[in-house]
Design an enzyme around this catalytic site. Sequence first.
Site, PDB file in Angstrom:
ATOM      1  N   GLY A  17     -10.961   7.729   7.930  1.00 40.40           N
ATOM      2  CA  GLY A  17     -10.589   8.657   6.859  1.00 40.40           C
ATOM      3  C   GLY A  17      -9.957   7.911   5.708  1.00 40.40           C
ATOM      4  CB  SER A  20     -11.760   0.517   8.938  1.00 43.04           C
ATOM      5  OG  SER A  20     -12.339   1.333   9.942  1.00 43.04           O
ATOM      6  CE  LYS A  21     -13.789   1.471   1.798  1.00 46.74           C
ATOM      7  NZ  LYS A  21     -14.890   1.129   0.869  1.00 46.74           N
ATOM      8  NE  ARG A  22     -13.793   2.560  13.513  1.00 45.22           N
ATOM      9  CZ  ARG A  22     -13.395   1.306  13.425  1.00 45.22           C
ATOM     10  NH1 ARG A  22     -13.798   0.578  12.382  1.00 45.22           N
ATOM     11  NH2 ARG A  22     -12.619   0.767  14.338  1.00 45.22           N
TER      12      ARG A  22
END
Length: 844
Positions: free
Chosen positions: A400, A396-398
């Site tokens: 990177g 996911s976006k967490r």
Amino acid sequence: LRSFRYYLTSVKSRPISLNNTIFKNTKGIYSSTFYTFVHSESETNSLSRRRIGEIMRFPTGTLALSLAVACRFTTTAMAFGFQSKPFRSFSTIGPIKRDFHPLRATIEEGTDVAGATSKTDDDIFFPLQGQTAQDCPPRMRFAPSPTGSLHVGGARTALYNWLCAKKGQLDFPGKNAGFILRVEDTDLARSTKESEASVLADLEWLGLTWDEGPDNDAAEYGPYRQSERSELYSKVAQKLLDEGKAYKCFCTKEELEEMKEKQEAAGIPPRYDGTWRDADPELVQQKVDAGAEYTVRFKVPPGARVVIDDAVRGTVSWDAESTVGDFILLRSSGVPVYNFCVAVDDATMGITTVIRAEEHLTNTLRQGLILDALNAPRPRYAHCSLILGEDKQKLSKRHGATSCNQFRLDGFLPDAMINYLALLGWNDGTDNEIFERDELIEAFDVDRVVKSPSIFDMDKLRWVNSQHLKSKSVEEIIDLVKEQMGFVGLLKEGADDAAVDDLVFAATSLAKQMMETTRDAVTNAQTVLNYGLPEGGFEALEESEAKEMIKNGNFYPISQKLIEQYNLGELPLPDPKAPLAAFIDSSGKGIIEDNESGGSAYSFPEAYKVHMKNLSKDLKVKGKHLFHPLRLALTGEMSGQDITKQLSLVSMCSGEDSVVDANVVDIVSIEERMTKLAAFCETIPQEYHAPKVKSKNTNSKEEVETKSRTNEKETASTLVVEDPLDSYEGPAITSLDIRVGRITKVWEHPEADKLFCEEVDIGEDEPRMIASGLRPYMSAEDIEGRLVIVLSNLKARKMVGFPSHGMVMCASNADHTEVKFVSPPVDAKVGERIKFPGFDFEGE
């Protein structure tokens, strides 16, 4: 024909609109088989509609009628056509609204459609009818939902489908194999044209071009946006209703919620209880006539079981009746649900294999039931495992960057992304990890996709990208570096094109050997153009290699000499008339080696080398005691590329005519560097202004013995000790990937009497295969099980037919009669990276 025309014209009516696709009536139902007329009087409208319904109930025969109405004021255009297949009977289903559903394509007023023919249920066509999907030329599809950007998981799905399609086109030339792009945009609340354009742009950047898609109006099985296929969905739904495989459900939201609560209270998995499954047809018609809203539900056959042979997961089966119950095909708004659209699209587009993420596995149950009910062949399925972050959680976006566009902005090559994405769940059965696009097409097989989840490793991606960059010339990547400069705003608007090209070429050549991404060339150029010595002077310098070097005393006198020579005009400087002299060889190609520079005998690079040799003689200092102070004084850094190249880049970007935006990059010219260097030297304590001299003790027995052994050679005041690294001419030490390994297996090369073949564990998933010339010096028993040091990032090559990937590091005596392993540290572990003292490996 005359009778039909009479019925149409005998009432007081003025045809002004035509539904030859889909209308939504007040009861929430769709009709794809009825022509609609709006009249000036409601009673005659009803009469006309009734008469048309009566006339169109033709018995089975060969005559079919089609009507086209061009709505220009009171002008009516009518067309009649013939078709050889039987004509189905039609009937009206209630008053029709004039407004169109937002998903359907409309025929607007003024459009000339004379001669157009309507389609019937007989026009529902399944290209693979009666065939086995696996035996057909592969037709693969990627079906993104335009609700955001294309992310890593979707890109891998698209890639696997694309590879199968391209391989199929090679295996079945001239056939109907292809990669189909289908946009699943039925989620009206979230789908946007901007997202669709973004996804398509990302696919184009990756090079995953499609053979059929939304931009190809002439394609045989279009349209390729689900929002433009509503006529087909309505037609298929009606077919299932007519055949008793679907039914109308009038349950309200409140009734369904109450049903769910009762089931949950009883510990039963919530599902529809079939209230309207076998309802009295008269009751159903009464509800329709009364205008009650309804959904269309699929009638799951009693005892139905769906079994698939998944290419990745093996046999998967579901008890349909107990798992899903009768599910919805059309919502009360008339919008078709996702699984219904997908099943219809796969069947009517002739899709042979569906490769998608494992989260879609449960959707296969509903899609399989729909396909079976339509007597349409099922495609083969392959459900790939999810891609996880390094913390073993779903990517996911967490974690990177995950969107393809972000990787483009960060300087990754499309071919490298394709290479790495392919490895996230697949391998070709060898140790090879670097593939060109054509090699992937040839090697890819969906049956080699693994079931276990893949870990997205950014370091591995950067390594793969660096390998692809290394295989390209400077000339091949300068456009990508220029694009990166544009992303960060480094270039002035309206800058001279020739000067920009020179800058991009120089920056690319300068960073080529150390680049992992094309962004690195820009970042490196920004560092080179800046100057690292702190404004606060010596005390502001953190305890580091640089500070220790200054304390040794060589930096100050060398810096003073440089300042003096610069002020006298004796220090060689880059020639503005030949800005690329340091970056190109005699053939005009870019130089990528850090220890090489270009230029003729009279160019700046050659003049600089001669000058520094003379400086070494004058100051009686050489090796790192000369070159480290020079580098820090001129560049402000302790490490980096060739100094003449760095100064050439600084010279190109200094002055009023610079193409670099000084608001984005802090450019410190050579003149400003000399000024800053002089100010910095003033802050260096007196004790560090000269090299330390070792005191002489004539009574020392050790010194007497030393003098005797050295034939009383004069000791230089600087006492410089020769360092092997001073004469090292290989690639940058910090670019070497040197790891601890263990030799697990050894055997003699069958065709070379001096080679051993070895399996070496260096902490990777599979052992490395390495050939070494140790056979004349050691036995297999001496080697097997040994802990060794391995140079790991050499390009794989064949040694007398044996694929060798790496080098076991050894040392020999002067005449090479004795060879021994270079031993790793005693506490070293397999896979651990070896570093050299005095070299900063951070970030490499």
